[in-house]
Design a protein around this motif. Structure first.
Motif, PDB file in Angstrom:
ATOM      1  N   GLU A   4       1.258  -1.334  -0.143  1.00  0.00           N
ATOM      2  CA  GLU A   4       0.192  -0.229  -0.167  1.00  0.00           C
ATOM      3  C   GLU A   4       0.837   1.072  -0.275  1.00  0.00           C
ATOM      4  OE1 GLU A   4      -2.775  -0.512   3.101  1.00  0.00           O
ATOM      5  OE2 GLU A   4      -3.455  -2.266   2.940  1.00  0.00           O
ATOM      6  N   PHE A   5       0.635   2.233  -1.024  1.00  0.00           N
ATOM      7  CA  PHE A   5       1.569   3.450  -1.224  1.00  0.00           C
ATOM      8  C   PHE A   5       0.971   4.643  -1.134  1.00  0.00           C
ATOM      9  CE2 PHE A   5       4.052  -0.428  -2.883  1.00  0.00           C
ATOM     10  CZ  PHE A   5       5.318  -0.131  -2.182  1.00  0.00           C
ATOM     11  N   SER A   6       1.059   5.922  -0.448  1.00  0.00           N
ATOM     12  CA  SER A   6       0.265   6.444  -0.457  1.00  0.00           C
ATOM     13  C   SER A   6       0.784   7.587  -2.649  1.00  0.00           C
ATOM     14  CB  SER A   6       0.885   7.407   0.470  1.00  0.00           C
ATOM     15  OG  SER A   6       2.279   8.094   0.557  1.00  0.00           O
ATOM     16  N   SER A   7       0.516   8.944  -2.738  1.00  0.00           N
ATOM     17  CA  SER A   7       0.841   9.484  -3.781  1.00  0.00           C
ATOM     18  C   SER A   7       1.774  10.038  -4.025  1.00  0.00           C
ATOM     19  CB  SER A   7      -0.836  10.461  -4.113  1.00  0.00           C
ATOM     20  OG  SER A   7      -0.994  11.474  -3.205  1.00  0.00           O
ATOM     21  N   GLU A   8       2.750   9.741  -2.027  1.00  0.00           N
ATOM     22  CA  GLU A   8       3.598  11.433  -2.361  1.00  0.00           C
ATOM     23  C   GLU A   8       4.956   9.766  -2.458  1.00  0.00           C
ATOM     24  OE1 GLU A   8       1.532  11.470  -0.124  1.00  0.00           O
ATOM     25  OE2 GLU A   8       1.360  13.510   0.089  1.00  0.00           O
ATOM     26  N   GLN A   9       4.236   8.458  -2.187  1.00  0.00           N
ATOM     27  CA  GLN A   9       5.462   7.427  -1.933  1.00  0.00           C
ATOM     28  C   GLN A   9       6.074   7.020  -3.567  1.00  0.00           C
ATOM     29  OE1 GLN A   9       3.857   4.808   1.006  1.00  0.00           O
ATOM     30  NE2 GLN A   9       5.488   4.977   2.345  1.00  0.00           N
ATOM     31  N   LEU A  10       4.067   6.999  -4.309  1.00  0.00           N
ATOM     32  CA  LEU A  10       4.448   6.530  -5.461  1.00  0.00           C
ATOM     33  C   LEU A  10       4.888   7.931  -6.518  1.00  0.00           C
ATOM     34  CD1 LEU A  10       0.667   5.277  -6.144  1.00  0.00           C
ATOM     35  CD2 LEU A  10       2.683   4.101  -6.007  1.00  0.00           C
ATOM     36  N   GLU A  11       5.269   8.916  -5.906  1.00  0.00           N
ATOM     37  CA  GLU A  11       5.866   9.830  -6.912  1.00  0.00           C
ATOM     38  C   GLU A  11       7.567   9.156  -6.460  1.00  0.00           C
ATOM     39  OE1 GLU A  11       5.501  13.275  -5.577  1.00  0.00           O
ATOM     40  OE2 GLU A  11       3.269  14.090  -6.652  1.00  0.00           O
ATOM     41  N   LEU A  12       7.876   9.001  -5.947  1.00  0.00           N
ATOM     42  CA  LEU A  12       9.480   8.201  -5.874  1.00  0.00           C
ATOM     43  C   LEU A  12       9.725   6.892  -6.338  1.00  0.00           C
ATOM     44  CD1 LEU A  12      10.329   9.746  -1.481  1.00  0.00           C
ATOM     45  CD2 LEU A  12      11.007  10.472  -3.689  1.00  0.00           C
ATOM     46  N   LEU A  13       8.364   6.298  -6.214  1.00  0.00           N
ATOM     47  CA  LEU A  13       8.595   4.753  -6.219  1.00  0.00           C
ATOM     48  C   LEU A  13       8.658   4.620  -8.266  1.00  0.00           C
ATOM     49  CD1 LEU A  13       9.345   1.760  -5.747  1.00  0.00           C
ATOM     50  CD2 LEU A  13       7.168   1.648  -4.840  1.00  0.00           C
ATOM     51  N   LEU A  14       7.594   5.507  -8.890  1.00  0.00           N
ATOM     52  CA  LEU A  14       7.895   4.586 -10.342  1.00  0.00           C
ATOM     53  C   LEU A  14       8.374   4.804 -10.990  1.00  0.00           C
ATOM     54  CD1 LEU A  14       3.559   5.891  -9.999  1.00  0.00           C
ATOM     55  CD2 LEU A  14       4.405   3.575  -9.931  1.00  0.00           C
ATOM     56  N   PRO A  15       9.029   6.136 -10.927  1.00  0.00           N
ATOM     57  CA  PRO A  15      10.200   6.754 -11.567  1.00  0.00           C
ATOM     58  C   PRO A  15      11.324   5.208 -11.695  1.00  0.00           C
ATOM     59  CG  PRO A  15       9.306   8.502 -11.085  1.00  0.00           C
ATOM     60  CD  PRO A  15       8.466   7.299 -10.204  1.00  0.00           C
ATOM     61  N   VAL A  16      11.387   4.975 -10.281  1.00  0.00           N
ATOM     62  CA  VAL A  16      12.584   4.363 -10.555  1.00  0.00           C
ATOM     63  C   VAL A  16      12.438   2.839 -10.532  1.00  0.00           C
ATOM     64  CG1 VAL A  16      14.024   2.907  -7.928  1.00  0.00           C
ATOM     65  CG2 VAL A  16      13.331   5.345  -8.226  1.00  0.00           C
ATOM     66  N   ARG A  17      10.886   2.660 -10.754  1.00  0.00           N
ATOM     67  CA  ARG A  17      10.557   1.337 -11.199  1.00  0.00           C
ATOM     68  C   ARG A  17      11.169   1.078 -12.614  1.00  0.00           C
ATOM     69  NH1 ARG A  17       4.584  -0.196  -9.117  1.00  0.00           N
ATOM     70  NH2 ARG A  17       5.257  -0.916  -6.499  1.00  0.00           N
TER      71      ARG A  17
END
Length: 326
Positions: free
Chosen positions: A168-181
């Motif tokens: 489960e991720f917040s929108s702030e966490q996804l902003e960090l995570l999606l580009p790295v993925r």
């Protein structure tokens, strides 16, 4: 994303099969490769040994996923959550790099046999293995950054009381995570996969043109190439495709969790790569298999003789009873 009965059952089945089959196979590989390394180590042995360590580390943390799936929630210490995710994904991407290095080693051995033999050094493979571990762990350290990244309007207590691990991720966490993925997809999957395909396609073409090569050796080499490419396609493609879809949609797809399941099979499919790569592993495996078949044959024979003896005794007793009645 919350646990469902379907997801729980799928994870339990896949992870249990991987643990039951992968652990003994990798332990056998570890034992054989360590023995061989003590006698005469080659670059291939070093790469295979590093891949074995990677798989065993992966399998060591797999029971945590099995436990979470069985209870349908994370019940262990919160500290273990990012650690298990870090090990899980680091070893997966470390496997892609090591499998690619093995393909390069095989290709160089047949494309440039003389030049490669002169410069062949296990130390180069060791340095490469260390670099692969550093690169994969460095990229997957994003797990720690995301897990401990504090969303707005959240407290540390709320974070530590979550019932799911790395789902489960917040929108702030996804902003960090999606580009790295997406970067993981390019750097640690696409590039290794292209290199692997190039090496093994040319590897097979070169072997097919050699007139005096042993047919059995050619068959094993082709099997190694096919198995390695199948590991990439089955284990790594679905998971990495979810990175691209997530980046395009700027969201974590709900079906993404199911793409992780094939990645788990990597730890029980890698031993097939070991088998076709190392003659020492083939000999050891065939010896153990022969011992098991001999034991099975002896057990069946003993049970058959015992059953046959019981039938004979019964028939003799019946005949004796009939004679007495007469």
């Amino acid at each position: 994303m919350l646990w469902t009965k379907e997801l729980s059952y799928s994870v339990l089945v896949v992870d249990s099969i991987t643990l039951i089959t992968g652990l003994p196979a990798n332990l056998l590989a570890l034992y054989t490769l360590i023995r061989k390394a003590k006698q005469r180590s080659t670059p291939l042995d070093v790469l295979l040994l590093s891949l074995t360590f990677s798989d065993l580390l992966f399998l060591l943390f797999l029971p945590l996923r099995i436990k979470e799936a069985a209870k349908m929630k994370w019940t262990d210490s919160f500290v273990l959550c990012p650690l298990s995710g870090f090990v899980y994904f680091s070893t997966i991407y470390n496997s892609t790099l090591l499998l690619t290095a093995i393909s390069v080693e095989r290709y160089l051995g047949v494309a440039f046999p003389i030049q490669y033999k002169l410069k062949r050094n296990p130390q180069y493979a060791l340095i490469a293995s260390i670099i692969f571990w550093v690169v994969s762990m460095g990229h997957c350290s994003i797990i720690y950054i995301v897990e401990y990244h504090k969303p707005r309007n959240s407290t540390n207590m709320e974070l530590s009381n979550r019932t799911s691990c790395y789902k489960e991720f917040s929108s702030e966490q996804l902003e960090l995570l999606l580009p790295v993925r997406f970067e993981l997809f390019i750097v640690l999957f696409c590039i290794p996969f292209v290199i692997c395909c190039f090496c093994y396609v040319n590897f097979i073409l070169i072997l097919s043109r050699l007139p005096n090569i042993n047919p059995q050796k050619r068959s094993r080499a082709i099997s190694l190439a096919v198995v390695t490419l199948l590991v990439f396609i089955i284990c790594f493609v679905p998971f990495n495709v979810s990175h691209v879809v997530g980046f395009i949609e700027w969201n974590s797809p709900p079906w993404r969790v199911y793409t992780v399941l094939p990645s788990t099979f990597n730890a029980c499919l890698d031993p097939f790569v070991f088998y076709f790569s190392s003659s020492a592993l083939r000999a050891n495996f065939n010896h153990i298999l022969q011992q098991f078949l001999n034991w099975l044959q002896r057990s069946v024979c003993r049970k058959f003789k015992c059953l046959q003896g019981c039938v004979t005794t019964y028939e003799e007793g019946t005949q004796s009873s009939n004679d007495t009645s007469r």
